[in-house]
Design an enzyme around this catalytic site. Sequence first.
Site, PDB file in Angstrom:
ATOM      1  N   CYS A  61      -6.545  12.806  -5.439  1.00 46.75           N
ATOM      2  CA  CYS A  61      -6.741  11.388  -5.117  1.00 46.75           C
ATOM      3  C   CYS A  61      -6.117  10.994  -3.784  1.00 46.75           C
ATOM      4  CB  CYS A  61      -6.170  10.531  -6.248  1.00 46.75           C
ATOM      5  SG  CYS A  61      -4.504  10.995  -6.727  1.00 46.75           S
ATOM      6  N   HIS A  88      -3.218   3.654  -4.875  1.00 45.43           N
ATOM      7  CA  HIS A  88      -2.241   4.311  -3.999  1.00 45.43           C
ATOM      8  C   HIS A  88      -2.241   3.639  -2.630  1.00 45.43           C
ATOM      9  CE1 HIS A  88      -1.928   7.356  -6.950  1.00 45.43           C
ATOM     10  NE2 HIS A  88      -2.482   8.381  -6.343  1.00 45.43           N
TER      11      HIS A  88
END
Length: 341
Positions: free
Chosen positions: A130, A244
């Site tokens: 990711c 994130h």
Amino acid sequence: MRNPPNIAIAGVTGAVGQEFLRILEQRDFPFASVKMLASARSAGKTVVFKGDTYTIEELTEDSFDGVDIGLFSAGGSISKKYAPIAAAKGCVVVDNSSAFRMDPNTPLVVPEVNPQDIDKHNGIIANPNCSTIIMNVPVWPLHQAVGVKRVVVSTYQAASGAGAAAMAELEQQARDWAAGNPLTQTIFGRQYIWNLFSHNSDIDQATGYNVEETKMIKETRKIFHCDAIRVAATCVRVPVLRAHCESINLTFDKPLGAEDARAILEAAPGVTVVDDRAMNKHPEPLEASHKDDVLVGRIRADLSQDAGYGLELFVSGDQIRKGAALNAVQIAELLLERVAV
Ligand code: A2P
């Protein structure tokens, strides 16, 4: 492969598995049938998809008979065992785990960067880490324009990367804390709320790099087809639920002004520029959550480098969505486009 395909979702009860369902529905992904797979613990439970109720089945060696596309997010050991079994039965697996990412016979694909690599698959296509995806989407168009020689990246990673249980524990710690109770600490073994800590993946004792950092370095080279790109990464877990952030510092081969970089990023697929200096409005995880695009801001020259050769960015991307499920579904869409041709 049939089109519309028979699809299977391995790990459907997990954070990414649930997002697979939302994204398949939102994008109206064509399918003839869908199998919902998880562990024996979940077998017999139900999930609702596009208004229909499906019974979850235990993932076994027989799960992939007649299945054309398998979206896997049930962990590395499940992928290692079952992805080759599924591939041998003619299913193309899009695997969200790290099990096959660095296998030279397995394409590692970010559709905005290297869609052409899909054609080289042998039944398994790997979805990158990711943090790698969220970095690669904005860095790639700059790399194409002027060549990126070096990346220094620091991550601010959400709980979701460690799965649904980690998100639940962060929420539980908030409730425990507010109630004045001792904090539940089963996933990370420490207080997470009001804290941050070096990424929970294993640390190589010789180099000091953790596995997450090493993934960002190696996967970027493979996706960009560029062994020369130098990446230094520091990965940190922060008490955010699902998006994130990354601070990205770039060194270019050729000069590129910040305004030109901004224009490139504004035109780049998968990127939304959020960069308002006057209002101090820049990418934030709450705003990036549930969005497809990676938000990019703080676009500015790195004044410590030769003029035009260095750039600073701050980005935020939904870890479950573009960092995992969306990227995988985009890969599946590219697979289907190839069948249609
Ligand atoms: P289950 O809910 O039945 O344990 P997350 O990454 O959010 O923690 O989700 C992990 C996913 O992987 C869940 O859907 C989980 O199913 C699934 N899973 C874990 N172990 C197995 C297994 N042995 N076989 C199949 N699926 C598994």
